[in-house]
Design a protein around this motif. Structure first.
Motif, PDB file in Angstrom:
ATOM      1  N   ASP A  58       1.047  -1.136  -0.016  1.00 26.17           N
ATOM      2  CA  ASP A  58      -0.054  -0.057   0.072  1.00 26.17           C
ATOM      3  C   ASP A  58       0.816   1.376   0.054  1.00 26.17           C
ATOM      4  O   ASP A  58       1.428   1.699   1.120  1.00 26.17           O
ATOM      5  CB  ASP A  58      -0.973   0.026   1.120  1.00 26.17           C
ATOM      6  CG  ASP A  58      -1.868   1.053   1.312  1.00 26.17           C
ATOM      7  OD1 ASP A  58      -1.940   1.850   0.262  1.00 26.17           O
ATOM      8  OD2 ASP A  58      -2.461   1.356   2.269  1.00 26.17           O
ATOM      9  N   ASP A  59       0.780   1.778  -1.005  1.00 24.94           N
ATOM     10  CA  ASP A  59       1.674   3.192  -1.233  1.00 24.94           C
ATOM     11  C   ASP A  59       0.803   4.346  -1.105  1.00 24.94           C
ATOM     12  O   ASP A  59       1.423   5.475  -1.325  1.00 24.94           O
ATOM     13  CB  ASP A  59       2.425   3.267  -2.511  1.00 24.94           C
ATOM     14  CG  ASP A  59       1.510   3.240  -3.752  1.00 24.94           C
ATOM     15  OD1 ASP A  59       0.139   3.252  -3.687  1.00 24.94           O
ATOM     16  OD2 ASP A  59       2.008   3.137  -4.979  1.00 24.94           O
ATOM     17  N   ARG A  72      -1.791  11.305  -0.563  1.00 29.32           N
ATOM     18  CA  ARG A  72      -1.928   9.896  -0.481  1.00 29.32           C
ATOM     19  C   ARG A  72      -2.567   9.552   0.795  1.00 29.32           C
ATOM     20  O   ARG A  72      -2.528  10.076   2.042  1.00 29.32           O
ATOM     21  CB  ARG A  72      -0.433   9.450  -0.219  1.00 29.32           C
ATOM     22  CG  ARG A  72       0.411   9.396  -1.455  1.00 29.32           C
ATOM     23  CD  ARG A  72       1.699   8.888  -1.458  1.00 29.32           C
ATOM     24  NE  ARG A  72       2.391   9.217  -2.633  1.00 29.32           N
ATOM     25  CZ  ARG A  72       2.995   8.123  -3.403  1.00 29.32           C
ATOM     26  NH1 ARG A  72       3.054   6.920  -3.097  1.00 29.32           N
ATOM     27  NH2 ARG A  72       3.780   8.441  -4.511  1.00 29.32           N
ATOM     28  N   ASN A 127       2.222  13.525   0.590  1.00 29.68           N
ATOM     29  CA  ASN A 127       2.674  12.165   0.563  1.00 29.68           C
ATOM     30  C   ASN A 127       2.868  11.683   1.594  1.00 29.68           C
ATOM     31  O   ASN A 127       2.760  10.113   1.755  1.00 29.68           O
ATOM     32  CB  ASN A 127       3.950  12.384  -0.342  1.00 29.68           C
ATOM     33  CG  ASN A 127       3.917  12.570  -1.916  1.00 29.68           C
ATOM     34  OD1 ASN A 127       2.865  12.463  -2.497  1.00 29.68           O
ATOM     35  ND2 ASN A 127       5.095  13.059  -2.256  1.00 29.68           N
ATOM     36  N   GLU A 129       5.188  10.723   3.471  1.00 28.81           N
ATOM     37  CA  GLU A 129       6.381   9.616   2.929  1.00 28.81           C
ATOM     38  C   GLU A 129       6.800   8.995   4.370  1.00 28.81           C
ATOM     39  O   GLU A 129       6.767   7.684   4.229  1.00 28.81           O
ATOM     40  CB  GLU A 129       7.475  10.577   2.299  1.00 28.81           C
ATOM     41  CG  GLU A 129       8.544   9.952   2.030  1.00 28.81           C
ATOM     42  CD  GLU A 129       9.689  10.279   0.984  1.00 28.81           C
ATOM     43  OE1 GLU A 129      10.610   9.603   0.641  1.00 28.81           O
ATOM     44  OE2 GLU A 129       9.448  11.548   0.969  1.00 28.81           O
ATOM     45  N   PHE A 132       4.112   6.478   5.492  1.00 29.72           N
ATOM     46  CA  PHE A 132       4.023   4.995   4.740  1.00 29.72           C
ATOM     47  C   PHE A 132       5.222   4.487   4.965  1.00 29.72           C
ATOM     48  O   PHE A 132       5.075   3.141   5.030  1.00 29.72           O
ATOM     49  CB  PHE A 132       3.546   5.554   3.245  1.00 29.72           C
ATOM     50  CG  PHE A 132       2.052   5.710   3.047  1.00 29.72           C
ATOM     51  CD1 PHE A 132       1.046   4.559   3.037  1.00 29.72           C
ATOM     52  CD2 PHE A 132       1.695   7.076   2.926  1.00 29.72           C
ATOM     53  CE1 PHE A 132      -0.089   5.140   2.922  1.00 29.72           C
ATOM     54  CE2 PHE A 132       0.348   7.427   2.765  1.00 29.72           C
ATOM     55  CZ  PHE A 132      -0.429   6.459   2.497  1.00 29.72           C
ATOM     56  N   GLU A 133       6.387   4.802   4.812  1.00 28.87           N
ATOM     57  CA  GLU A 133       7.566   4.078   5.024  1.00 28.87           C
ATOM     58  C   GLU A 133       7.559   3.290   6.325  1.00 28.87           C
ATOM     59  O   GLU A 133       7.912   2.013   6.425  1.00 28.87           O
ATOM     60  CB  GLU A 133       8.683   4.960   5.012  1.00 28.87           C
ATOM     61  CG  GLU A 133       9.201   5.253   3.507  1.00 28.87           C
ATOM     62  CD  GLU A 133      10.543   6.311   3.614  1.00 28.87           C
ATOM     63  OE1 GLU A 133      10.994   6.528   4.835  1.00 28.87           O
ATOM     64  OE2 GLU A 133      10.776   6.758   2.518  1.00 28.87           O
ATOM     65  N   GLN A 136       4.834   0.497   6.271  1.00 30.01           N
ATOM     66  CA  GLN A 136       5.301  -0.615   5.460  1.00 30.01           C
ATOM     67  C   GLN A 136       6.545  -1.503   6.264  1.00 30.01           C
ATOM     68  O   GLN A 136       6.422  -2.759   6.194  1.00 30.01           O
ATOM     69  CB  GLN A 136       5.996  -0.196   4.117  1.00 30.01           C
ATOM     70  CG  GLN A 136       4.868   0.460   3.253  1.00 30.01           C
ATOM     71  CD  GLN A 136       5.557   1.271   1.870  1.00 30.01           C
ATOM     72  OE1 GLN A 136       6.489   1.682   2.139  1.00 30.01           O
ATOM     73  NE2 GLN A 136       4.548   1.353   1.144  1.00 30.01           N
TER      74      GLN A 136
END
Length: 205
Positions: A58-59, A72, A127, A129, A132-133, A136
């Motif tokens: 999932d990005d 996002r 984003n 970022e 999400f990093e 994940q």
């Protein structure tokens, strides 16, 4: 040997035979309990692992597109693992393995706290970022951990090992391992840049 001695010998033999019978019955029951536990929990872990892989994939984009605000947003729900909701004989497991399995929900909770912190304090729109990093990374690690536990359960329950994907098939374990390596590299590079930037500011102050 008098009659009393024969009676005592008979009683002792009866007790001994009964004890052997109970031991044999309990041994068979323990084996069945362990097999059933290994089957149930390893299958549940397999489902959890697939859910982890979905999270890692999932990005934040839906069909490659951000949401209506141009940001996002999370597309995949995180998987749950609640082993105590399953009626199995946990005492059939060795204590160390039982602890590993039953402590996984705590590790999931800790991972979710880290993810929430990353989205709230480190990530920024559009984003997100860092959020999400971290999401994940945490679920890739949980998926790999769960895979190890499922393998241990199959082994101790004397079950067939999980069939590995064919070379041309998608491999969730390889996917999650590569994700961990990629994200850890990105985070290391970002931390190095931030450190160099702060050092430059301090030198110019």
């Amino acid at each position: 040997m008098d009659k009393t001695a024969y009676i005592l010998i008979g009683v002792v033999l009866g007790v001994l035979l009964n004890a052997i019978k109970e031991w044999w019955f309990q041994k068979g029951k323990n084996k069945k309990d362990l097999e059933y536990l290994a089957i149930r929990i390893s299958c549940i872990l397999d489902t959890f692992i697939n859910g982890c892989a979905d999270v890692v994939a999932d990005d934040g984009l839906c069909y490659g597109q951000p949401d209506q605000d141009g940001c996002r947003s999370i597309q995949t729900k995180t998987p749950n693992f609640d082993p105590l909701s399953v009626e199995v004989e946990w005492k059939a497991l060795p204590a160390s393995l039982m602890y590993e399995v039953l402590s996984l929900p705590n590790q999931i909770e800790a991972a979710n706290h880290k993810i929430s912190g990353a989205f709230e304090y480190a990530a920024s729109p559009p984003n997100y970022e860092e959020g999400f990093e971290e999401r994940q990374l945490q679920y890739a690690a949980l998926g790999l951990k769960a895979h190890g536990l499922a393998s241990k359960l199959r082994n101790i329950g004397k079950l067939p090992p999980q069939v590995a994907p064919a070379p041309d098939e998608w491999n969730p374990m390889q996917f999650m391992k590569e994700a961990v390596d990629k994200i850890e590299k990105l985070q290391k590079e970002r931390n190095a840049r931030n450190k160099a930037f702060m050092q430059k500011i301090n030198e110019s102050a």
